[in-house]
Every structure is written in C-alpha cells, then in structure tokens.
Design an enzyme around this catalytic site. Structure first.
Site, mmCIF file in Angstrom:
data_model
loop_
_atom_site.group_PDB
_atom_site.id
_atom_site.type_symbol
_atom_site.label_atom_id
_atom_site.label_comp_id
_atom_site.label_asym_id
_atom_site.label_seq_id
_atom_site.Cartn_x
_atom_site.Cartn_y
_atom_site.Cartn_z
ATOM 1 N N GLY A 13 0.821 -1.210 0.000
ATOM 2 C CA GLY A 13 0.000 0.000 0.000
ATOM 3 C C GLY A 13 0.858 1.265 0.000
ATOM 4 N N GLY A 39 -3.801 -2.489 -2.362
ATOM 5 C CA GLY A 39 -2.421 -2.116 -2.692
ATOM 6 C C GLY A 39 -2.015 -2.607 -4.071
ATOM 7 N N ASP A 59 -3.512 -12.954 3.313
ATOM 8 C CA ASP A 59 -4.577 -12.184 3.967
ATOM 9 C C ASP A 59 -4.374 -12.297 5.488
ATOM 10 O OD1 ASP A 59 -6.917 -11.360 5.183
ATOM 11 O OD2 ASP A 59 -8.238 -12.301 3.705
ATOM 12 N N SER A 78 -5.014 -2.556 5.954
ATOM 13 C CA SER A 78 -6.421 -2.145 6.106
ATOM 14 C C SER A 78 -6.768 -1.229 4.939
ATOM 15 C CB SER A 78 -6.637 -1.339 7.396
ATOM 16 O OG SER A 78 -7.928 -0.746 7.383
ATOM 17 N N ASN A 102 -4.466 -11.508 14.975
ATOM 18 C CA ASN A 102 -3.428 -12.419 14.468
ATOM 19 C C ASN A 102 -2.035 -11.802 14.608
ATOM 20 O OD1 ASN A 102 -5.196 -14.441 13.746
ATOM 21 N ND2 ASN A 102 -5.506 -13.666 11.672
ATOM 22 N N ALA A 117 -1.311 0.588 13.153
ATOM 23 C CA ALA A 117 -1.664 1.850 12.504
ATOM 24 C C ALA A 117 -3.115 2.192 12.812
ATOM 25 C CB ALA A 117 -1.471 1.725 10.995
ATOM 26 N N TYR A 148 -14.951 1.577 9.517
ATOM 27 C CA TYR A 148 -13.514 1.876 9.595
ATOM 28 C C TYR A 148 -13.171 2.400 11.000
ATOM 29 C CZ TYR A 148 -9.024 4.040 8.279
ATOM 30 O OH TYR A 148 -7.695 4.397 8.194
#
Ligand code: NAD
Length: 327
Positions: A13, A39, A59, A78, A102, A117, A148
């Site tokens: 990304g 990305g 993923d 994300s 994870n 982030a 989000y």
C-alpha cells in the site's frame, strides 16, 4: 552482525511501501505481507531483487505464520480510503479485528515489538479541537464510516489488552491525513482527486461549502515519526500529523495555482458523517519522540503534483477500484 527482522503488513500500500523502503535503508531484513486488495505490487517491485526483502501474498485475517525470528511488526494492512472501505465494509472490520488479533498473537509468540496503525478517525467528528490523545472521540458506530472508525477503535482496545494482559510490547500510532507519491489517484480523497482534476484540466469538486478543514502531512515526515515511535518503548497512542490546517476551498485554490491552469471550483453536497474539522495536537509526539513535521505543504504538494504529472496520463482517468469479493 545479524540484521534486525521486521514484518510489515499492508506492505504494497501507500504507507506500507514507504515503510519498506525506510527499513531497507536502515539495514533491516524486511518481510512484506499483503493480499493486494487495495495495494499494488508496483509500489514495492523495486525491492524484489534485494536479498533482505521477502514478500508474502497473504490475507492477515487468516492465521499468520512467519518462519524465524522477528524483532518488530508494523500492522498497516487495512483499506484506508472511504471509497474502498465503503465498498468492502466487512473486510475492513475483519482486518481491524481479526487481522490485528493475528498480528498481536504473532508478536506475543516472537516476543516482537508491534506497532499498529490507527487513525485520526477514532476521534470521529471531534467536539474538541485540536485533537489530543486523551480525547475519546465522537464516532457514529452505525454510520457508513463506522466500519472503519470502529475497527480502528477495536484495534486500539485489543492492542492495549495484549499489552496489559500478556505484556506484549505494543505501540499505537494515530495517523492523520498523509499524502505523497504512491497515493492512489482514484482513491476518492480530496488531495488526489483535486490533483487529478487539475491534471485533466477539469474544474475542482469541493463538497459542502469548502469551509471544512483538513491538515495534510507529507509522507516522509510521517514515516520518520513512525520509525522513532517503533524504536521507542512508548505504549500509549501517539498522534502523528501536520497541524498546519487549511479549508478545503483554500486547498483547492492552492492546487489550481500549482497547476498554472485557468480552473474553477464547483460545489457538491457534503457526504454523510464527513468530519468538519480535523487537526492533530502533536505535543505528545514532540515530548516523547522529539518529532515534528519538517516538510511544508508547498514543498510536499509540489513533489506530489510532479509525481502524478509524470505518471502516464491514462492514470489520471482511472476509475475507482472495484472489488470481486464483498465478504
Ligand atoms: P493502502 O490502501 O494504500 O494500503 C493498505 C494495504 O493493506 C493495501 O496494500 C492492502 O492491499 C492491504 N490489505 C488490506 N487488507 C488486507 C488483509 N486482510 N490482508 C493483507 N493485506 C491487506 O492504505 P494506506 O493509506 O497505505 O494506509 C495504511 C494504513 O495506515 C491503514 O491501516 C490505514 O488505516 C492507516 N492510515 C492511513 C492514513 C493515510 O492518510 N494514508 C491515515 C490514517 C491511517
């Protein structure tokens, strides 16, 4: 001496690719991970020839296995633009929740320091201004942007729980609007949209009356702040952004001036839950990290405008990304 090893999720990304560059430059062994949902591999393809770079197409909402030792994890995977997360709301919630879980599990297993982030969106439509880390925010959990905002609030919460309960070495960065080369031109955010319109010679679209404000941080400044935060031992959230605030109307005028073209501004209705004001209070970053932005908007905008200008012109016309799977 053995190189330090860092895992960067969301590596393909905008921000992840700049982080890969920075950690390679600092002599780290970088393991990039991305499922390429928003990305693009071209952001990191210059790194593939390097011995100290690896890439996993994976993923992060699925179990993460990375062989060998890890010193650091940067969890940046994300969707980040409204135009993306409004189309893939479930993936956005999953990567904030299961993806973070994870990554924290991996950090615990490897005894790595993990930096997640987060975003200024945890402040929602803020009732205090500028926003200090102690402000709890004003978020609508069931509004369209809630997918989000709440994913990131959960991310912060589970990160602190892993810190307090399991003793994992964690860091949380709350990132405010950041811009620069490798931003997607068609991602619906004000800055690339304005630049694209200017490059195509079209009038610039401003939502609402343009009095809502934003503050934009140049990507190199942000990466410097993240680097310092990762290498610190600080655990509470830290805002990183540029407090230099500007109205969207004024900002559109700056881009028109930069283009040197004779363009106008057209006004359209404001989207639901669009924050009216956003400005970071970066006192904490100054105190803890000795950090403040060094690149002015004039300088950063010029670099970014020229980067976009030098892309093939068909890039200026690209439509927003569509997604195959909506689950
Ligand atoms: P981006 O869309 O360019 O990058 C995100 C990357 O994550 C993409 O490469 C995408 O393919 C990958 N990804 C998404 N879901 C994934 C999954 N389940 N598994 C693996 N990879 C996955 O966005 P960006 O602007 O670089 O944002 C990076 C991070 O920074 C995000 O977490 C975002 O919330 C945060 N952030 C960015 C900004 C900003 O101004 N750019 C502001 C606040 C927060």
């Amino acid at each position: 001496m053995q190189r330090k090893r860092v895992l960067i999720t969301g590596a393909a990304g905008f921000l992840g690719s700049h982080l890969c560059d920075r950690f390679i430059k600092e002599g780290f062994h970088v393991i990039g991970m991305d499922n390429l949902i928003t990305g693009e591999l071209r952001n990191i393809e210059h790194l593939f020839k390097l011995e100290n770079f690896e890439f996993y197409h994976h993923d992060v909402t699925k179990f993460i296995h990375v062989p060998g030792h890890l010193d650091y994890i940067l969890h940046f995977a994300s969707p980040a633009s409204p135009i993306d997360y409004l189309k893939i709301p479930i993936q956005t919630l999953k990567v904030g929740a299961m993806g973070t879980h994870n990554c924290l599990g991996l950090a615990k297993e490897k005894k790595a320091r993990i930096l997640v982030a987060s975003t200024s969106e945890v402040y929602g439509d803020p009732l205090v201004h500028p926003q200090h880390e102690d402000y709890w925010g004003n978020v609508n959990p069931i509004g369209p942007r809630g997918v989000y905002d709440e994913a990131k609030r959960y991310m912060e919460s589970i990160t602190m729980a892993y810190h307090n309960f399991h003793g994992v070495n964690t860091a949380i960065v709350r990132i405010f609007n950041t811009y620069g080369p490798r931003m997607r031109l068609n991602d619906g955010r004000a800055l690339p949209t304005f630049i694209c319109q200017a490059l195509r010679g079209e009038d610039l679209t401003v939502f609402g009356d343009g009095s809502q404000t934003r503050s934009f941080c140049y990507v190199d400044d942000l990466i410097e702040g993240i680097y310092r935060l990762l290498l610190s031992d600080y655990h509470l959230p830290v805002n990183l952004g540029n407090p230099d605030e500007i109205s969207l109307k004024h900002f559109a005028e700056e881009i028109i001036a930069l283009s040197g073209k004779n363009l106008k501004i057209v006004y359209k209705p404001l989207p639901v839950d669009d924050p009216k004001q956003r400005q970071p209070d970066i006192t904490r970053a100054g105190e803890i990290l000795g950090w403040k932005p060094a690149i002015s908007r004039a300088e950063g905008l010029k670099i970014t405008y020229n980067y976009f200008k030098n892309l093939p012109p068909e890039e200026w016309n690209k439509q927003p990304k569509e997604f195959k799977s909506m689950k």
